[in-house]
Design a protein around this motif. Sequence first.
Motif, PDB file in Angstrom:
ATOM      1  N   ALA A   1       0.862  -1.274   0.026  1.00  0.00           N
ATOM      2  CA  ALA A   1       0.014   0.085   0.097  1.00  0.00           C
ATOM      3  C   ALA A   1       0.615   1.249  -0.053  1.00  0.00           C
ATOM      4  N   LEU A   2       0.456   2.278  -0.773  1.00  0.00           N
ATOM      5  CA  LEU A   2       1.090   3.461  -0.756  1.00  0.00           C
ATOM      6  C   LEU A   2       0.338   4.612  -0.192  1.00  0.00           C
ATOM      7  N   ASP A   3       0.894   5.387   0.848  1.00  0.00           N
ATOM      8  CA  ASP A   3       0.138   6.349   1.578  1.00  0.00           C
ATOM      9  C   ASP A   3      -1.413   6.205   1.891  1.00  0.00           C
ATOM     10  N   GLY A   4      -1.701   4.769   2.297  1.00  0.00           N
ATOM     11  CA  GLY A   4      -2.816   4.339   2.912  1.00  0.00           C
ATOM     12  C   GLY A   4      -3.738   3.771   1.760  1.00  0.00           C
ATOM     13  N   GLU A   5      -3.159   3.766   0.363  1.00  0.00           N
ATOM     14  CA  GLU A   5      -4.137   3.244  -0.707  1.00  0.00           C
ATOM     15  C   GLU A   5      -3.436   1.937  -1.290  1.00  0.00           C
ATOM     16  N   PRO A   6      -4.295   0.808  -1.148  1.00  0.00           N
ATOM     17  CA  PRO A   6      -3.732  -0.321  -1.815  1.00  0.00           C
ATOM     18  C   PRO A   6      -2.974  -0.198  -3.137  1.00  0.00           C
ATOM     19  N   PHE A   7      -1.981  -0.976  -3.418  1.00  0.00           N
ATOM     20  CA  PHE A   7      -1.392  -0.980  -4.567  1.00  0.00           C
ATOM     21  C   PHE A   7      -1.500  -2.229  -5.445  1.00  0.00           C
ATOM     22  N   THR A   8      -0.795  -3.103  -4.849  1.00  0.00           N
ATOM     23  CA  THR A   8      -1.117  -4.434  -5.423  1.00  0.00           C
ATOM     24  C   THR A   8      -0.255  -5.650  -4.505  1.00  0.00           C
ATOM     25  N   PRO A   9      -0.777  -6.864  -4.345  1.00  0.00           N
ATOM     26  CA  PRO A   9      -0.100  -7.706  -3.898  1.00  0.00           C
ATOM     27  C   PRO A   9       1.005  -8.552  -4.579  1.00  0.00           C
ATOM     28  N   TYR A  10       2.121  -8.794  -3.853  1.00  0.00           N
ATOM     29  CA  TYR A  10       3.188  -9.634  -4.792  1.00  0.00           C
ATOM     30  C   TYR A  10       3.250 -10.930  -4.193  1.00  0.00           C
ATOM     31  N   VAL A  11       3.297 -11.818  -5.028  1.00  0.00           N
ATOM     32  CA  VAL A  11       3.610 -13.292  -4.550  1.00  0.00           C
ATOM     33  C   VAL A  11       5.020 -13.392  -4.995  1.00  0.00           C
ATOM     34  N   ALA A  12       6.008 -13.484  -4.181  1.00  0.00           N
ATOM     35  CA  ALA A  12       7.766 -13.326  -4.539  1.00  0.00           C
ATOM     36  C   ALA A  12       8.324 -14.054  -3.504  1.00  0.00           C
ATOM     37  N   ASP A  13       9.716 -14.030  -3.915  1.00  0.00           N
ATOM     38  CA  ASP A  13      10.673 -14.255  -2.703  1.00  0.00           C
ATOM     39  C   ASP A  13      10.712 -13.307  -1.646  1.00  0.00           C
ATOM     40  N   GLY A  14      10.321 -12.229  -2.031  1.00  0.00           N
ATOM     41  CA  GLY A  14      10.629 -10.912  -1.017  1.00  0.00           C
ATOM     42  C   GLY A  14      10.318  -9.670  -1.768  1.00  0.00           C
ATOM     43  N   VAL A  15      10.164  -8.476  -0.874  1.00  0.00           N
ATOM     44  CA  VAL A  15       9.817  -7.242  -1.559  1.00  0.00           C
ATOM     45  C   VAL A  15      11.048  -6.540  -0.808  1.00  0.00           C
ATOM     46  N   ILE A  16      11.749  -5.699  -1.397  1.00  0.00           N
ATOM     47  CA  ILE A  16      12.869  -4.748  -0.999  1.00  0.00           C
ATOM     48  C   ILE A  16      12.109  -3.446  -1.069  1.00  0.00           C
ATOM     49  N   ILE A  17      12.396  -2.559   0.179  1.00  0.00           N
ATOM     50  CA  ILE A  17      12.345  -1.061   0.023  1.00  0.00           C
ATOM     51  C   ILE A  17      13.789  -0.425   0.272  1.00  0.00           C
ATOM     52  N   ALA A  18      14.333   0.071  -0.749  1.00  0.00           N
ATOM     53  CA  ALA A  18      15.718   0.533  -0.578  1.00  0.00           C
ATOM     54  C   ALA A  18      15.811   2.052  -0.952  1.00  0.00           C
ATOM     55  N   THR A  19      16.866   2.645  -0.219  1.00  0.00           N
ATOM     56  CA  THR A  19      17.185   4.168  -0.389  1.00  0.00           C
ATOM     57  C   THR A  19      18.121   4.183  -1.843  1.00  0.00           C
ATOM     58  N   PRO A  20      18.044   5.094  -2.126  1.00  0.00           N
ATOM     59  CA  PRO A  20      19.363   5.285  -3.359  1.00  0.00           C
ATOM     60  C   PRO A  20      20.581   4.776  -2.895  1.00  0.00           C
ATOM     61  N   THR A  21      21.190   5.073  -1.575  1.00  0.00           N
ATOM     62  CA  THR A  21      22.454   4.191  -1.391  1.00  0.00           C
ATOM     63  C   THR A  21      22.271   2.815  -1.406  1.00  0.00           C
ATOM     64  N   GLY A  22      21.210   2.327  -1.076  1.00  0.00           N
ATOM     65  CA  GLY A  22      20.788   0.633  -1.044  1.00  0.00           C
ATOM     66  C   GLY A  22      20.682   0.322  -2.335  1.00  0.00           C
ATOM     67  N   SER A  23      20.418   1.317  -3.354  1.00  0.00           N
ATOM     68  CA  SER A  23      20.104   0.717  -4.688  1.00  0.00           C
ATOM     69  C   SER A  23      21.280  -0.058  -5.494  1.00  0.00           C
ATOM     70  N   THR A  24      22.282   0.093  -4.947  1.00  0.00           N
ATOM     71  CA  THR A  24      23.635  -0.590  -5.259  1.00  0.00           C
ATOM     72  C   THR A  24      23.965  -2.008  -4.304  1.00  0.00           C
ATOM     73  N   ALA A  25      22.965  -2.366  -3.429  1.00  0.00           N
ATOM     74  CA  ALA A  25      23.131  -3.553  -2.456  1.00  0.00           C
ATOM     75  C   ALA A  25      22.288  -4.493  -3.297  1.00  0.00           C
ATOM     76  N   TYR A  26      21.559  -5.294  -2.269  1.00  0.00           N
ATOM     77  CA  TYR A  26      20.644  -6.259  -2.634  1.00  0.00           C
ATOM     78  C   TYR A  26      19.660  -5.963  -3.723  1.00  0.00           C
ATOM     79  N   ALA A  27      19.079  -4.522  -3.646  1.00  0.00           N
ATOM     80  CA  ALA A  27      18.053  -4.265  -4.841  1.00  0.00           C
ATOM     81  C   ALA A  27      18.747  -4.392  -6.346  1.00  0.00           C
ATOM     82  N   MET A  28      20.110  -4.118  -6.205  1.00  0.00           N
ATOM     83  CA  MET A  28      20.818  -4.129  -7.556  1.00  0.00           C
ATOM     84  C   MET A  28      20.787  -5.603  -7.950  1.00  0.00           C
ATOM     85  N   SER A  29      20.948  -6.456  -7.167  1.00  0.00           N
ATOM     86  CA  SER A  29      21.030  -8.125  -7.635  1.00  0.00           C
ATOM     87  C   SER A  29      19.736  -8.693  -8.122  1.00  0.00           C
TER      88      SER A  29
END
Length: 286
Positions: free
Chosen positions: A161-189
């Motif tokens: 959900a984004l700002d309290g509004e449902p966006f979508t469900p993901y069926v996945a191994d996981g979901v990452i929320i990264a900062t720009p600094t973290g965009s070159t870590a797990y998010a990049m892989s």
Amino acid sequence: MSAFGFLLHQERPEAVELGKMLASWLVDRGHEVRLLSTDALRIGRPELGVDPDEFAVGLDLVVGLGGDGTILRAVELCSDEGVVVLGVNLGQLGYLATVEPTQAKAAIKRFLAGAYHVEERMRLAVHIRRADGTVHVVRSALNEAIVERSDLGHTVRIEVALDGEPFTPYVADGVIIATPTGSTAYAMSARGPIVDPRYLAQVLVPVSPHMLFDRALVLDPTTLVSLRCGGHRPAHLSVDGRSEGLLEPGDAIECTASDVPAQLLDVGGAGFHQVLKSKFGLHDRV
């Protein structure tokens, strides 16, 4: 006189040797030096050791001797006190630890002379909202928060959900929320975009999604991003590589930009674009 803190990589003997040399050099010149008690014992200077909750108070600079993991630990300990962090690289080329060991003393001299600037990096404020409505604040993240499957061989359902509004469900191994600094870590892989670390944004990246919509999203930093554990399987939460335990079905994490950024010392070492080129072996010309 200035007050310096040192954090040492837990497994690299060169961190001990360099920390011992730099600490003695600064103490001999009348500066205050602190280490965590365990690190102070490792360099043979137990009188410089303090507890973690006393470490950052009143410091002018913290020097992390190790790799990016050491710098993440330094930021966690020090950012809420407004302390600037310098990363000295003792491993592979890192995105956060950009000063080489041979340049460490010169970098500290530049800090003492005022010949530097501070680069602010966005962090994520993260808290857990349990299914019963209770809220638990966890550490802020310089890299990312990850909600991922807790059982091998099974996916997890994560309702976004984004700002309290449902966006979508993901069926996945996981979901990452990264900062720009973290965009070159797990998010990049996980095939997320590389974002300049000076930019302000949140990057949502699904990990191996089992669905047609598999794109990463670049979101406004002030967006309140909710990742709710749906379905009947629990999920695991980690923040900057450290476990925060299980999320049971109905539990959620909520992320947005922290009010307190990390402050990294820039003394003219390798910049982000130079490090990126080196990591990928990029050339100026084909």
